[in-house]
Scaffold this motif. Structure first.
Motif, PDB file in Angstrom:
ATOM      1  N   SER A 173     -53.542  73.931  86.950  1.00  0.00           N
ATOM      2  CA  SER A 173     -54.813  73.922  86.097  1.00  0.00           C
ATOM      3  C   SER A 173     -55.926  72.887  86.787  1.00  0.00           C
ATOM      4  O   SER A 173     -55.593  71.942  87.790  1.00  0.00           O
ATOM      5  CB  SER A 173     -54.680  73.566  84.671  1.00  0.00           C
ATOM      6  OG  SER A 173     -54.213  72.379  84.635  1.00  0.00           O
ATOM      7  N   TYR A 224     -61.109  86.038  81.077  1.00  0.00           N
ATOM      8  CA  TYR A 224     -62.141  84.781  81.219  1.00  0.00           C
ATOM      9  C   TYR A 224     -63.016  84.624  79.680  1.00  0.00           C
ATOM     10  O   TYR A 224     -63.017  85.528  78.950  1.00  0.00           O
ATOM     11  CB  TYR A 224     -63.516  85.693  82.076  1.00  0.00           C
ATOM     12  CG  TYR A 224     -64.779  84.949  81.805  1.00  0.00           C
ATOM     13  CD1 TYR A 224     -65.026  83.852  82.655  1.00  0.00           C
ATOM     14  CD2 TYR A 224     -65.918  85.314  81.316  1.00  0.00           C
ATOM     15  CE1 TYR A 224     -66.242  83.173  82.147  1.00  0.00           C
ATOM     16  CE2 TYR A 224     -66.983  85.155  81.014  1.00  0.00           C
ATOM     17  CZ  TYR A 224     -67.329  83.729  81.386  1.00  0.00           C
ATOM     18  OH  TYR A 224     -68.523  83.145  81.346  1.00  0.00           O
ATOM     19  N   VAL A 269     -65.935  73.923  83.707  1.00  0.00           N
ATOM     20  CA  VAL A 269     -65.134  75.206  83.880  1.00  0.00           C
ATOM     21  C   VAL A 269     -63.642  74.983  83.857  1.00  0.00           C
ATOM     22  O   VAL A 269     -63.191  74.066  84.619  1.00  0.00           O
ATOM     23  CB  VAL A 269     -65.630  76.231  85.005  1.00  0.00           C
ATOM     24  CG1 VAL A 269     -64.648  77.334  85.114  1.00  0.00           C
ATOM     25  CG2 VAL A 269     -66.891  76.334  85.039  1.00  0.00           C
ATOM     26  N   GLN A 303     -64.803  88.924  83.879  1.00  0.00           N
ATOM     27  CA  GLN A 303     -63.489  89.147  83.934  1.00  0.00           C
ATOM     28  C   GLN A 303     -62.942  90.199  84.902  1.00  0.00           C
ATOM     29  O   GLN A 303     -62.026  89.877  85.758  1.00  0.00           O
ATOM     30  CB  GLN A 303     -62.937  89.781  82.564  1.00  0.00           C
ATOM     31  CG  GLN A 303     -61.392  89.602  82.662  1.00  0.00           C
ATOM     32  CD  GLN A 303     -60.861  89.478  80.940  1.00  0.00           C
ATOM     33  OE1 GLN A 303     -61.359  88.987  80.108  1.00  0.00           O
ATOM     34  NE2 GLN A 303     -59.983  90.609  80.875  1.00  0.00           N
ATOM     35  N   SER A 314     -53.991  84.211  85.221  1.00  0.00           N
ATOM     36  CA  SER A 314     -55.163  83.104  85.342  1.00  0.00           C
ATOM     37  C   SER A 314     -56.157  83.195  84.124  1.00  0.00           C
ATOM     38  O   SER A 314     -56.605  84.596  83.833  1.00  0.00           O
ATOM     39  CB  SER A 314     -55.835  83.359  86.723  1.00  0.00           C
ATOM     40  OG  SER A 314     -56.653  84.834  86.837  1.00  0.00           O
ATOM     41  N   THR A 315     -56.820  82.206  83.803  1.00  0.00           N
ATOM     42  CA  THR A 315     -57.606  82.076  82.656  1.00  0.00           C
ATOM     43  C   THR A 315     -58.637  81.194  83.134  1.00  0.00           C
ATOM     44  O   THR A 315     -58.281  80.094  83.797  1.00  0.00           O
ATOM     45  CB  THR A 315     -56.923  81.469  81.354  1.00  0.00           C
ATOM     46  OG1 THR A 315     -56.074  82.317  80.961  1.00  0.00           O
ATOM     47  CG2 THR A 315     -57.949  81.551  80.325  1.00  0.00           C
ATOM     48  N   ALA A 316     -59.968  81.623  82.866  1.00  0.00           N
ATOM     49  CA  ALA A 316     -61.168  80.721  83.215  1.00  0.00           C
ATOM     50  C   ALA A 316     -62.012  80.626  81.999  1.00  0.00           C
ATOM     51  O   ALA A 316     -62.045  81.636  81.381  1.00  0.00           O
ATOM     52  CB  ALA A 316     -62.127  81.319  84.249  1.00  0.00           C
ATOM     53  N   ILE A 368     -63.443  88.289  88.657  1.00  0.00           N
ATOM     54  CA  ILE A 368     -62.240  87.493  88.486  1.00  0.00           C
ATOM     55  C   ILE A 368     -60.981  88.134  89.152  1.00  0.00           C
ATOM     56  O   ILE A 368     -60.549  87.702  90.146  1.00  0.00           O
ATOM     57  CB  ILE A 368     -62.140  86.662  87.562  1.00  0.00           C
ATOM     58  CG1 ILE A 368     -63.144  85.637  87.127  1.00  0.00           C
ATOM     59  CG2 ILE A 368     -60.737  85.595  87.602  1.00  0.00           C
ATOM     60  CD1 ILE A 368     -63.234  84.896  85.867  1.00  0.00           C
ATOM     61  N   ALA A 394     -53.390  78.834  85.358  1.00  0.00           N
ATOM     62  CA  ALA A 394     -52.598  79.636  86.025  1.00  0.00           C
ATOM     63  C   ALA A 394     -51.124  79.599  85.504  1.00  0.00           C
ATOM     64  O   ALA A 394     -50.824  78.490  85.474  1.00  0.00           O
ATOM     65  CB  ALA A 394     -52.728  79.776  87.349  1.00  0.00           C
ATOM     66  N   CYS A 440     -59.814  76.110  84.554  1.00  0.00           N
ATOM     67  CA  CYS A 440     -58.895  77.228  85.306  1.00  0.00           C
ATOM     68  C   CYS A 440     -57.728  76.968  85.200  1.00  0.00           C
ATOM     69  O   CYS A 440     -57.242  75.820  85.306  1.00  0.00           O
ATOM     70  CB  CYS A 440     -59.452  77.331  86.536  1.00  0.00           C
ATOM     71  SG  CYS A 440     -61.167  77.732  87.114  1.00  0.00           S
ATOM     72  N   ALA A 496     -56.053  88.502  85.044  1.00  0.00           N
ATOM     73  CA  ALA A 496     -57.169  87.359  84.676  1.00  0.00           C
ATOM     74  C   ALA A 496     -57.899  87.622  83.318  1.00  0.00           C
ATOM     75  O   ALA A 496     -57.909  88.659  82.770  1.00  0.00           O
ATOM     76  CB  ALA A 496     -58.223  87.643  85.855  1.00  0.00           C
TER      77      ALA A 496
END
Length: 108
Positions: free
Chosen positions: A17, A55, A27, A82, A105-107, A85, A31, A29, A53
């Motif tokens: 992260s 978002y 931001v 999303q 993954s997350t943002a 990404i 994983a 991010c 992914a």
């Protein structure tokens, strides 16, 4: 130019992260690696790993606020971001090297 800072390992329980700050914009991010592939990949005999992914914007991260139910709709701006990404990640990942794992993954 706005000052930029990067803080690694920001989310303690994620595989990886980072918190990136561009002036007042932040931001996060993160994983994770899941030891499985999506069911449809297994059913269709698709080789390699998977990726997904997510978002999201935090509520009230803008002057008008951000309703959570609007973020979950994949046909609005959140859905387009999303998908962008996810497509960007798939374009740079070698999914064969992931084996039977999924990169999430997350943002936000």
């Amino acid at each position: 130019m706005r000052p930029i800072t990067i803080e690694a390992n920001f989310v303690p329980y994620a595989t990886g992260s980072v918190l990136i700050a561009f002036g007042n914009t932040r931001v996060i991010c993160a994983a994770t690696i899941e030891p499985k592939v999506p069911t449809w990949m297994r059913q269709q005999g698709v080789k390699g790993g998977g990726s997904r992914a997510e978002y999201s914007m935090l509520p009230y991260s803008t002057l008008t606020g951000t309703a959570r139910h609007l973020q979950r709709q994949l046909d609005g701006p959140h859905g387009r971001i999303q998908r962008l990404i996810g497509r960007s990640l798939r374009a740079v990942l070698d999914l064969d090297k992931l084996g039977e794992n999924t990169l999430g993954s997350t943002a936000m």
